[in-house]
Design an enzyme around this catalytic site. Structure first.
Site, PDB file in Angstrom:
ATOM      1  N   LYS A   1      37.046  22.701  37.528  1.00 59.20           N
ATOM      2  CA  LYS A   1      38.386  22.648  38.122  1.00 59.20           C
ATOM      3  C   LYS A   1      39.408  23.205  37.123  1.00 59.20           C
ATOM      4  CE  LYS A   1      37.131  18.897  41.192  1.00 59.20           C
ATOM      5  NZ  LYS A   1      37.066  17.449  41.458  1.00 59.20           N
TER       6      LYS A   1
ATOM      7  N   GLN B   1      39.136  11.862  39.033  1.00 61.19           N
ATOM      8  CA  GLN B   1      37.754  12.204  39.365  1.00 61.19           C
ATOM      9  C   GLN B   1      36.973  10.918  39.676  1.00 61.19           C
ATOM     10  OE1 GLN B   1      36.461  15.450  39.580  1.00 61.19           O
ATOM     11  NE2 GLN B   1      34.642  14.439  40.421  1.00 61.19           N
TER      12      GLN B   1
ATOM     13  N   ASP C   1      44.444  15.386  46.350  1.00 64.00           N
ATOM     14  CA  ASP C   1      43.170  15.197  47.060  1.00 64.00           C
ATOM     15  C   ASP C   1      43.360  14.651  48.472  1.00 64.00           C
ATOM     16  OD1 ASP C   1      40.876  16.041  45.769  1.00 64.00           O
ATOM     17  OD2 ASP C   1      40.796  14.298  44.433  1.00 64.00           O
TER      18      ASP C   1
END
Ligand code: NAD
Length: 280
Positions: free
Chosen positions: A53, A97, A120
């Site tokens: 990422k 994460q 997200d």
């Protein structure tokens, strides 16, 4: 029938190219899109994911900052960091994460991110907006799946879509997004009776299970579009949830693993970061 390859690597590269151009425009206007990534602990797969990422951010001109915290981090310490990032005007998106170590409740952490920085789309407000059909950051993997489906050029309205898996990060949001596109959606899970029978009805079959090659060719309708979300390690290599070779003989389109949904997830993360920066 031999399936056409639904190539996430190629499509995500095209998307990244256009993000790079748009980021350059924003930068000219004095806005540098910023993504903060938080990694708690040493999970090897998570380390690889956050590394990818960060690399992708760099490639398109998004400033990323990686916050690595030890596995012993308390929930309060993590919430304090999120609080600081919520108040940092150079950060437009915050990503934690998953999975988190057992002493930290993921729900509390995801709810602590300001909804306007929830890159997200997992904050309860943004999940609620998805259910209500209102605009929000859409979760990256489901958004990438929809982009792949649209790339086939096949209209989704009225299609029978069967999603196997009901997680909050893939199964449920992708089902809702298919519904937004007017597909007729069935969600299957570990307690579903006659999974094969349900799957065989699908014009669009999404497998988000995490069980190597659980979806076999006899579960696929001739000409179906098959999206394999699964990432499983089997005998030292990555395989999906779909038994790719035989399935490709029945499907009209199919995503490979790797090179299908995975690269699209990262491209959508970049796109969401850019959109949040633009709104800012
Ligand atoms: P999860 O474990 O949270 O959910 C799995 C789902 O599969 C559950 O809802 C469960 O009910 C269902 N399931 C389990 N066994 C089943 C069975 N025998 N029959 C029918 N349903 C069954 O997993 P997740 O987070 O949704 O991830 C699913 C897979 O997708 C994993 O392999 C994960 O690594 C992968 N994934 C890939 C990406 C990507 O970017 N490519 C992103 C997220 C997840």
């Amino acid at each position: 029938m031999t399936a056409k390859l639904l190539d996430g690597k190629r499509l995500s590269a095209e998307i990244r190219d256009s993000i790079r151009e748009e980021t350059a425009c924003l930068r000219k206007g004095g806005i540098v899109p910023g993504l903060a990534v938080i990694l708690v602990g040493d999970d090897p797969a998570s380390r690889i994911y956050v590394g990818r990422k960060a690399e992708s951010c760099l490639e398109v001109g998004i400033a990323s900052s990686l916050h690595r915290l030890p596995a012993s981090t308390s929930q309060i310490e993590l919430l304090e960091l999120i609080g600081r990032l919520n108040g940092d005007s150079s950060i437009h998106g915050i990503l934690v994460q998953l999975p988190l170590p057992p002493q930290i409740a993921p729900d509390a952490v995801l709810a602590a991110i300001r909804p306007e920085k929830d890159v997200d789309g997992f904050h309860p407000v943004n999940m609620g907006r998805l259910v209500a059909g209102l605009p929000s950051s859409r979760p990256c993997t489901p958004k990438g799946i929809l982009r792949l489906l649209k790339a086939t050029g096949i209209p989704l309205a009225g299609k029978e879509a069967v999603v196997i898996g009901r997680s909050n990060i893939v199964g449920k949001p992708v089902a809702l997004m298919l519904l937004e596109e007017n597909a007729t959606v069935t969600i299957c899970h570990s307690r579903t009776k006659d999974l094969a029978g349900q799957a065989r009805r699908a014009d669009i079959l999404v497998a988000a299970i995490g069980k190597p090659r659980l979806v076999t060719a006899d579960m696929i309708k001739e000409g179906a579009v098959v999206i394999d979300v699964g990432i499983n390690r089997l005998e030292g290599r990555l395989v999906g949830d779909v038994d790719y070779g035989p399935a490709a003989q029945k499907a009209s389109w199919i995503t490979p693993v790797p090179g299908g949904v995975g690269p699209m997830t990262i491209a959508m993360l970049l796109e969401n970061t850019l959109e949040l920066a633009r709104k800012h």
